[in-house]
Design an enzyme around this catalytic site. Structure first.
Site, PDB file in Angstrom:
ATOM      1  N   HIS A  50       0.872  -1.184   0.000  1.00  0.00           N
ATOM      2  CA  HIS A  50       0.000   0.000   0.000  1.00  0.00           C
ATOM      3  C   HIS A  50       0.905   1.229   0.000  1.00  0.00           C
ATOM      4  O   HIS A  50       1.505   1.562   1.019  1.00  0.00           O
ATOM      5  CB  HIS A  50      -0.912   0.000   1.223  1.00  0.00           C
ATOM      6  CG  HIS A  50      -2.021  -0.998   1.125  1.00  0.00           C
ATOM      7  ND1 HIS A  50      -2.610  -1.574   2.219  1.00  0.00           N
ATOM      8  CD2 HIS A  50      -2.651  -1.506   0.040  1.00  0.00           C
ATOM      9  CE1 HIS A  50      -3.563  -2.405   1.811  1.00  0.00           C
ATOM     10  NE2 HIS A  50      -3.601  -2.388   0.491  1.00  0.00           N
ATOM     11  N   ARG A  87       0.801   4.458   0.044  1.00  0.00           N
ATOM     12  CA  ARG A  87       0.712   5.660   0.877  1.00  0.00           C
ATOM     13  C   ARG A  87       1.182   5.429   2.306  1.00  0.00           C
ATOM     14  O   ARG A  87       1.337   6.379   3.069  1.00  0.00           O
ATOM     15  CB  ARG A  87      -0.735   6.126   0.914  1.00  0.00           C
ATOM     16  CG  ARG A  87      -1.670   5.111   1.559  1.00  0.00           C
ATOM     17  CD  ARG A  87      -3.122   5.456   1.280  1.00  0.00           C
ATOM     18  NE  ARG A  87      -4.042   4.604   2.036  1.00  0.00           N
ATOM     19  CZ  ARG A  87      -5.349   4.725   1.964  1.00  0.00           C
ATOM     20  NH1 ARG A  87      -5.881   5.632   1.182  1.00  0.00           N
ATOM     21  NH2 ARG A  87      -6.125   3.936   2.675  1.00  0.00           N
ATOM     22  N   GLU A  88       1.392   4.171   2.687  1.00  0.00           N
ATOM     23  CA  GLU A  88       1.774   3.865   4.066  1.00  0.00           C
ATOM     24  C   GLU A  88       3.288   4.016   4.197  1.00  0.00           C
ATOM     25  O   GLU A  88       4.035   3.051   4.305  1.00  0.00           O
ATOM     26  CB  GLU A  88       1.256   2.468   4.431  1.00  0.00           C
ATOM     27  CG  GLU A  88      -0.270   2.430   4.375  1.00  0.00           C
ATOM     28  CD  GLU A  88      -0.878   1.027   4.334  1.00  0.00           C
ATOM     29  OE1 GLU A  88      -0.153   0.048   4.559  1.00  0.00           O
ATOM     30  OE2 GLU A  88      -2.094   0.925   4.077  1.00  0.00           O
ATOM     31  N   ARG A  98      -3.091   4.312  -2.880  1.00  0.00           N
ATOM     32  CA  ARG A  98      -2.911   3.058  -2.157  1.00  0.00           C
ATOM     33  C   ARG A  98      -2.576   1.902  -3.093  1.00  0.00           C
ATOM     34  O   ARG A  98      -1.874   0.958  -2.729  1.00  0.00           O
ATOM     35  CB  ARG A  98      -4.228   2.791  -1.421  1.00  0.00           C
ATOM     36  CG  ARG A  98      -4.481   1.419  -0.899  1.00  0.00           C
ATOM     37  CD  ARG A  98      -5.909   1.403  -0.327  1.00  0.00           C
ATOM     38  NE  ARG A  98      -6.372   0.070   0.002  1.00  0.00           N
ATOM     39  CZ  ARG A  98      -6.336  -0.451   1.232  1.00  0.00           C
ATOM     40  NH1 ARG A  98      -5.823   0.228   2.225  1.00  0.00           N
ATOM     41  NH2 ARG A  98      -6.810  -1.652   1.454  1.00  0.00           N
ATOM     42  N   ASN A 133      -3.208  -5.756  -1.742  1.00  0.00           N
ATOM     43  CA  ASN A 133      -3.533  -6.614  -0.597  1.00  0.00           C
ATOM     44  C   ASN A 133      -4.962  -7.156  -0.672  1.00  0.00           C
ATOM     45  O   ASN A 133      -5.519  -7.594   0.336  1.00  0.00           O
ATOM     46  CB  ASN A 133      -3.308  -5.862   0.715  1.00  0.00           C
ATOM     47  CG  ASN A 133      -2.883  -6.797   1.841  1.00  0.00           C
ATOM     48  OD1 ASN A 133      -2.193  -7.790   1.598  1.00  0.00           O
ATOM     49  ND2 ASN A 133      -3.312  -6.500   3.060  1.00  0.00           N
ATOM     50  N   ARG A 134      -5.541  -7.122  -1.847  1.00  0.00           N
ATOM     51  CA  ARG A 134      -6.785  -7.836  -2.149  1.00  0.00           C
ATOM     52  C   ARG A 134      -6.594  -8.744  -3.359  1.00  0.00           C
ATOM     53  O   ARG A 134      -7.539  -9.376  -3.806  1.00  0.00           O
ATOM     54  CB  ARG A 134      -7.930  -6.850  -2.481  1.00  0.00           C
ATOM     55  CG  ARG A 134      -8.244  -5.836  -1.401  1.00  0.00           C
ATOM     56  CD  ARG A 134      -8.909  -6.468  -0.196  1.00  0.00           C
ATOM     57  NE  ARG A 134      -9.258  -5.456   0.790  1.00  0.00           N
ATOM     58  CZ  ARG A 134      -8.414  -4.982   1.714  1.00  0.00           C
ATOM     59  NH1 ARG A 134      -7.169  -5.453   1.791  1.00  0.00           N
ATOM     60  NH2 ARG A 134      -8.800  -4.050   2.567  1.00  0.00           N
ATOM     61  N   GLU A 164       0.309  -3.369  11.552  1.00  0.00           N
ATOM     62  CA  GLU A 164      -0.120  -1.989  11.340  1.00  0.00           C
ATOM     63  C   GLU A 164       0.770  -1.148  12.246  1.00  0.00           C
ATOM     64  O   GLU A 164       0.616  -1.146  13.469  1.00  0.00           O
ATOM     65  CB  GLU A 164      -1.602  -1.800  11.697  1.00  0.00           C
ATOM     66  CG  GLU A 164      -2.578  -2.571  10.814  1.00  0.00           C
ATOM     67  CD  GLU A 164      -2.759  -1.984   9.412  1.00  0.00           C
ATOM     68  OE1 GLU A 164      -2.145  -0.938   9.101  1.00  0.00           O
ATOM     69  OE2 GLU A 164      -3.519  -2.588   8.619  1.00  0.00           O
TER      70      GLU A 164
END
Ligand code: NAG
Ligand code: NAG
Ligand code: ZN
Length: 431
Positions: free
Chosen positions: A181, A183-184, A235, A254-255, A385
């Site tokens: 992802h 943006r993380e 993302r 992540n899907r 997370e």
């Protein structure tokens, strides 16, 4: 001439983040099972984009487009779900973040003259250079692998770190990735920092000698670059080879894994942030991770995929919230890792929670990396997370944890990785 360049630069900086004018972020705190269910129903209706998921006792943070804000807050009020605004001027917050990053750049550049991934939020090139530099300086233990290029043609790079060139079949293999992802931004530095702790700053020699490591800081380089240059909250990947590809590029990596693909918590609509892709493993970026997992499956004892934010260590099953056959070991080692973080963290950082994805029924999701790895046989597989910290009166916070904390997050996360590696070897390694 110089001042003209400066004026243009300033203008460009101000034009940044304009797409987010009018968007708002809200803290939401569902407190009963029914409220979690109600909130889950609202996700597609109001196109809710959760930057951090709510759990019992801790609010989540959700990004909402202007056209949905009134009906969303009305729906929350009807259901009695508490909420309050986090940012009603997101652009302003993001501009402050940019200044903090710029200030951190000055600080860290003067210190070493060479930019490193864990000094600051760094552009893609800094990662490429760092991995290449480590491979050059530590040729006996570090091997740079570039298995494929991303959709837009950026090399996807990882390091294999081993004192025995991956030839000692008794050693456990530890796999850690980040940046799926895009943006993380706090995720890739933690993986790069693990590289540092196994090479240029080796303080726990058994970490290097007893394990073989695969460390992939940025799974999704296209998205990463896009989130820096164009859209802070990007993302997905940037692929366009699906219906709507030209209007709505990208797939939620992540899907996209082949585990109950596109059945829950993901979208078939390419313009959504959780678009599962046109088929499982449609994305070259997820295929790279899949191939790593299968290549070393027999020896992988621990897989961690780094996300943000929320201070959570999550394990399977993420699509239905049930416990796996290995739930006890998953939980125990998860708690060991959280304890190691607690021992190394700062007092004002939120405390980690460990649990299966059912902790936050709002965000059950199929096709996730951690579930896929566990499903094919990795005994200990986790989604981290990483922490978000809100510093009052400053930038966006949370999602963009202040750059001064990057190294802290890296250090405490490394403590968790080290404990996780040890415990995974004790439980699942070949003696
Ligand atoms: C959830 O999925 C797992 C893995 O496929 C399965 O074993 C379990 O029975 C499922 N739980 C429920 C409640 O359907
Ligand atoms: C706690 O942290 C200290 C200092 O970093 C370290 O020496 C010690 O081993 C840690 N203890 C545990 C149980 O992780
Ligand atoms: Zn994520």
């Amino acid at each position: 001439m110089k001042s003209l360049v400066l004026v243009l630069l300033v203008a460009a900086a101000c034009a940044k983040h304009e797409d987010y004018i009018g968007w708002k972020t809200y803290f939401v705190g569902p407190s009963t099972t029914d409220q979690f269910k109600d909130l889950a129903v609202m996700v597609p209706v109001f196109e809710l984009d959760f930057l951090s998921r709510p759990i019992i006792g801790r609010e989540g943070l959700v990004l909402v487009k202007p056209e949905h804000q009134d009906s969303f807050t009305k729906a929350l009020e009807e259901k009695g779900i508490t909420y309050y605004i986090h940012a009603d001027n997101i652009k302003e917050r993001l501009d402050i973040d940019d200044e903090a990053i710029e200030a951190q750049n000055k600080l860290t550049m003067s210190r070493s003259g060479f930019r490193k991934p864990f000094d600051n939020y760094q552009p893609l090139e800094v990662y490429d250079n760092y991995l290449e530099d480590i491979a050059r300086r530590f040729p006996n233990i570090a091997t740079l692998v570039t298995p494929a290029n991303s959709f837009e043609g950026h090399p996807i790079k990882y390091l294999k770190i081993s004192t025995t060139d991956f030839q000692d079949r008794r050693k456990p293999v530890i796999v850690i990735d980040g940046g799926i992802h895009s943006r993380e931004w706090i995720s890739p530095p933690t993986v790069a920092y693990a590289i540092r702790k196994l090479t240029e700053d080796l303080t726990e020699t058994e970490m290097l000698h007893n394990y073989d490591w695969i460390l992939l800081p940025i799974v999704n380089p296209d998205g990463y670059k896009f989130s820096f240059e164009r859209a802070r909250f990007w993302r997905k990947t940037r692929s366009t080879d699906h219906a709507q590809g030209q209007n709505c590029p990208g797939v939620d990596g992540n899907r996209n894994y082949d585990f109950f693909w596109n059945t829950v918590g993901s979208s078939s609509w390419p313009c959504h942030d959780t678009f599962a892709g046109s088929r499982p493993f449609s994305e070259v970026e997820t295929r790279v991770v899949r191939d790593i997992l299968h290549e070393h499956l027999e020896r992988i004892t621990l897989y961690i995929t780094m996300h943000s934010f929320g201070s959570l260590i999550l394990y399977s099953w993420g699509h239905n919230g049930s416990f796996s056959h290995n739930a006890f070991a998953l939980h125990v080692v998860g708690v060991n890792m959280a304890d190691a973080i607690f021992n190394a963290t700062l007092p004002h950082f939120p405390r980690y929670t460990v649990g299966n994805a059912g902790l936050s029924p709002v965000l059950l999701a199929s096709g996730a990396a951690e579930d896929y790895a566990h499903y094919i046989g990795v005994p200990l597989s986790y989604t981290f997370e990483l922490p978000g910290v809100f510093t009052s009166g400053t930038g966006f916070g949370g999602f963009t944890i202040h750059p001064r904390y990057i190294e802290q997050v890296c250090k405490e996360t490394w403590a968790a990785i080290a404990v996780g590696a040890r415990r995974s070897a004790e439980m699942f390694g070949k003696k």
